[in-house]
Design a protein around this motif. Structure first.
Motif, mmCIF file in Angstrom:
data_model
loop_
_atom_site.group_PDB
_atom_site.id
_atom_site.type_symbol
_atom_site.label_atom_id
_atom_site.label_comp_id
_atom_site.label_asym_id
_atom_site.label_seq_id
_atom_site.Cartn_x
_atom_site.Cartn_y
_atom_site.Cartn_z
ATOM 1 N N SER A 1 -11.231 1.374 -7.535
ATOM 2 C CA SER A 1 -10.929 0.806 -8.845
ATOM 3 C C SER A 1 -9.962 -0.357 -8.654
ATOM 4 O O SER A 1 -9.203 -0.391 -7.680
ATOM 5 C CB SER A 1 -10.326 1.845 -9.799
ATOM 6 O OG SER A 1 -9.043 2.230 -9.372
ATOM 7 N N CYS B 1 0.851 -1.189 0.000
ATOM 8 C CA CYS B 1 0.000 0.000 0.000
ATOM 9 C C CYS B 1 0.887 1.238 0.000
ATOM 10 O O CYS B 1 1.678 1.430 0.927
ATOM 11 C CB CYS B 1 -0.910 0.029 1.229
ATOM 12 S SG CYS B 1 -2.036 -1.368 1.322
ATOM 13 N N GLU C 1 -9.588 4.392 -1.370
ATOM 14 C CA GLU C 1 -9.865 5.736 -0.889
ATOM 15 C C GLU C 1 -10.374 5.685 0.546
ATOM 16 O O GLU C 1 -11.152 4.809 0.895
ATOM 17 C CB GLU C 1 -10.913 6.392 -1.789
ATOM 18 C CG GLU C 1 -11.258 7.806 -1.429
ATOM 19 C CD GLU C 1 -12.247 8.395 -2.417
ATOM 20 O OE1 GLU C 1 -12.001 9.507 -2.901
ATOM 21 O OE2 GLU C 1 -13.282 7.742 -2.709
ATOM 22 N N LEU D 1 -5.863 8.813 -0.788
ATOM 23 C CA LEU D 1 -5.794 7.685 -1.713
ATOM 24 C C LEU D 1 -4.600 6.792 -1.417
ATOM 25 O O LEU D 1 -3.554 7.262 -0.958
ATOM 26 C CB LEU D 1 -5.670 8.188 -3.155
ATOM 27 C CG LEU D 1 -6.833 8.970 -3.723
ATOM 28 C CD1 LEU D 1 -6.478 9.510 -5.101
ATOM 29 C CD2 LEU D 1 -8.070 8.097 -3.802
ATOM 30 N N TRP D 2 -4.786 5.515 -1.725
ATOM 31 C CA TRP D 2 -3.718 4.532 -1.621
ATOM 32 C C TRP D 2 -3.638 3.756 -2.926
ATOM 33 O O TRP D 2 -4.656 3.298 -3.449
ATOM 34 C CB TRP D 2 -3.998 3.545 -0.494
ATOM 35 C CG TRP D 2 -3.949 4.164 0.854
ATOM 36 C CD1 TRP D 2 -4.968 4.807 1.512
ATOM 37 C CD2 TRP D 2 -2.835 4.236 1.713
ATOM 38 N NE1 TRP D 2 -4.549 5.256 2.714
ATOM 39 C CE2 TRP D 2 -3.231 4.921 2.879
ATOM 40 C CE3 TRP D 2 -1.518 3.781 1.621
ATOM 41 C CZ2 TRP D 2 -2.375 5.162 3.933
ATOM 42 C CZ3 TRP D 2 -0.670 4.012 2.685
ATOM 43 C CH2 TRP D 2 -1.096 4.692 3.817
ATOM 44 N N ASN D 3 -2.441 3.628 -3.473
ATOM 45 C CA ASN D 3 -2.198 2.757 -4.610
ATOM 46 C C ASN D 3 -1.780 1.416 -4.015
ATOM 47 O O ASN D 3 -0.779 1.342 -3.296
ATOM 48 C CB ASN D 3 -1.106 3.338 -5.499
ATOM 49 C CG ASN D 3 -0.890 2.542 -6.756
ATOM 50 O OD1 ASN D 3 -1.707 1.701 -7.115
ATOM 51 N ND2 ASN D 3 0.216 2.793 -7.414
ATOM 52 N N THR E 1 -6.971 0.986 -6.438
ATOM 53 C CA THR E 1 -6.958 2.303 -5.836
ATOM 54 C C THR E 1 -7.943 2.283 -4.685
ATOM 55 O O THR E 1 -9.093 1.895 -4.862
ATOM 56 C CB THR E 1 -7.349 3.396 -6.858
ATOM 57 O OG1 THR E 1 -6.442 3.356 -7.942
ATOM 58 C CG2 THR E 1 -7.325 4.770 -6.209
#
Length: 133
Positions: free
Chosen positions: A101, A42, A131, A52-54, A129
């Motif tokens: 997503s 993360c 949130e 947000l986190w990728n 993604t």
């Protein structure tokens, strides 16, 4: 900023895999098939407007083929359960976070020969993604 990794792991434990267990850490003695959460990364991409986190997830679907049961078809079926849960519905409410997503990055097979049994591993990598709500 609190990472969503624990919430993602809890969500994965609720996914219907047709009765196949999902583990963070595989017990020493485990019957096939099972799913192992190999890696969960993360990365914080918070902006002024959004938290947000990728996230990148690596799942290891492990089956054993003994001539009668298991194999790639079983790994594909289990993988499809997982992908359906992660990719089909949006958003996925995790609690404090939501998966907004997700996409399949790649999948591949690894075969390991062990006497009269072949262990089939399907590695599935998913990018998401996430949130904060």
């Amino acid at each position: 900023m609190i990472s969503p990794d624990a919430e993602i792991r809890r969500f994965l434990q609720t996914v219907d895999t047709g009765g196949v267990p999902i583990y963070d850490r595989v017990p020493d003695v485990q019957a096939y098939p099972y799913v192992h959460i190999q890696d969960l990364t993360c990365t914080d991409f918070t902006t002024a407007d959004q938290d947000l986190w990728n996230t990148e997830l690596l799942l290891d679907v492990v089956t054993a083929f003994d001539g009668n049961h298991g194999g790639r078809r079983q790994a594909d079926e289990i993988g499809n359960y997982l992908l359906s849960a992660l990719l089909d519905a949006r958003p996925i409410d995790l609690g404090q976070h939501s998966i907004v997503s997700a996409e399949l990055i790649n999948s591949m097979y690894m075969d390991e020969y062990n006497g009269d049994t072949t262990v089939i591993r399907k590695l599935i990598r998913v990018g998401m993604t996430v949130e904060k709500e």
